[in-house]
Scaffold this motif. Structure first.
Motif, mmCIF file in Angstrom:
data_model
loop_
_atom_site.group_PDB
_atom_site.id
_atom_site.type_symbol
_atom_site.label_atom_id
_atom_site.label_comp_id
_atom_site.label_asym_id
_atom_site.label_seq_id
_atom_site.Cartn_x
_atom_site.Cartn_y
_atom_site.Cartn_z
ATOM 1 N N VAL A 198 -12.280 14.777 4.458
ATOM 2 C CA VAL A 198 -11.893 15.449 5.698
ATOM 3 C C VAL A 198 -13.126 15.827 6.529
ATOM 4 O O VAL A 198 -14.122 16.325 5.987
ATOM 5 N N PRO A 199 -13.098 15.545 7.839
ATOM 6 C CA PRO A 199 -14.187 16.009 8.709
ATOM 7 C C PRO A 199 -14.014 17.503 8.956
ATOM 8 O O PRO A 199 -13.311 17.928 9.864
ATOM 9 N N LEU A 200 -14.673 18.282 8.144
ATOM 10 C CA LEU A 200 -14.422 19.726 8.103
ATOM 11 C C LEU A 200 -15.074 20.461 9.264
ATOM 12 O O LEU A 200 -16.297 20.527 9.386
ATOM 13 N N ASP A 201 -14.229 21.017 10.132
ATOM 14 C CA ASP A 201 -14.710 21.879 11.205
ATOM 15 C C ASP A 201 -14.109 23.265 11.033
ATOM 16 O O ASP A 201 -13.375 23.530 10.085
ATOM 17 N N THR A 202 -14.423 24.152 11.954
ATOM 18 C CA THR A 202 -13.954 25.539 11.860
ATOM 19 C C THR A 202 -12.440 25.633 11.856
ATOM 20 O O THR A 202 -11.863 26.448 11.124
#
Length: 272
Positions: A198-202
């Motif tokens: 997963v492209p982990l963002d806030t």
């Protein structure tokens, strides 16, 4: 007011997500125009899409309004044939361009590095095939040595090995290249959707906290792996199927606070 509640099961989450996704498919297409993925959608040739996607993903940090404004300016200078622009090495059009802490020199060096990659390998997928041994994270961290990037240069774009870096922008690029739907392109054959992280963002991080998928408070590589493992329980062959929806509709639009509150009622599809 905060309160405790019985966590939803994977089946319940999947049912909610699938139903909501079906109802918002047309809206999703409109949201693409407000997301960095919009820029590779401007092109039709796979090699142009790949290059445009890599550039857009690597500069996808900071405020979304700033990101879109910078990418609009950048692609107006690149023109209609991104791969040809890169191969030409004529980067005078980039003069004076900067984005946040990336000044003209580093942006130009980034483009010259892309030129070297295309000159040697022909595509980013071909480059990735030389380092990918079943683990995307290890492959990304090994790229610096493979390409021969000088120490201290372009660490933001081609990161040094780290146990904490969640590699959000690289994982975003890989999602665009590997998955295929109305958002993602699916033009790579090297990886399968189930191989992705997963492209982990806030926004994803806060939703994951609210759902009880993670307990830690640090947005790092381990958190990305834990969230991906939860998503894999919902969709084993395509764990990132709902990534865009969760980020945009629940995280951004509903302004998920990361903890279930009374104010979530009527706004969040997971309120119950």
């Amino acid at each position: 007011m905060n309160f405790t509640y019985r966590p939803l099961t994977e089946d319940q989450i999947k049912e909610i997500l699938q139903k909501s996704l079906t109802l918002t498919e047309m809206d999703l297409k409109e949201r693409v125009k407000k997301d960095p993925v919009y820029f590779p959608h401007l092109f039709s040739e796979p090699k142009d899409i790949e290059i445009a996607a890599f550039i857009a993903a690597q500069f996808s940090y900071g405020n979304i309004v700033q990101i879109m404004a910078f990418l609009k300016e950048l692609f107006s200078r690149i023109g209609t044939r991104p791969k040809e622009f890169i191969i030409s090495g004529e980067f005078s059009k980039l003069k004076g361009l900067y984005y946040r802490f990336h000044k003209e020199r580093e942006i130009e060096l980034f483009f010259f590095t892309l030129r070297n990659i295309l000159s040697i390998y022909g595509s980013i997928e071909e480059l990735f095939s030389h380092v990918y041994k079943g683990d995307t994270t290890k492959a990304i961290f090994s790229l610096r040595e493979r390409i021969g990037i000088p120490a201290g240069e372009l660490k933001f774009f081609f990161p040094l090995e780290s146990k904490t870096n969640p590699l959000k922008r690289w994982n975003l690029f890989l999602r665009w290249m590997v998955r295929k739907d109305g958002i993602d392109f699916g033009i790579w054959n090297l990886l399968r959707p189930r191989d992705l992280l997963v492209p982990l963002d806030t926004h994803i991080f806060k939703v994951a906290k609210c759902l009880g998928w993670i307990q830690k408070n640090k947005k790092d590589l381990e958190a990305a792996k834990e969230i991906t493992a939860k998503l894999r329980l919902i969709s084993p062959e395509d764990p990132l199927k709902y990534d865009f929806f969760i980020c945009h509709f629940i995280g951004i639009e509903n302004k998920c606070p990361g903890i279930k509150r009374d104010l979530c009622k009527g706004r969040c599809i997971f309120y119950g």
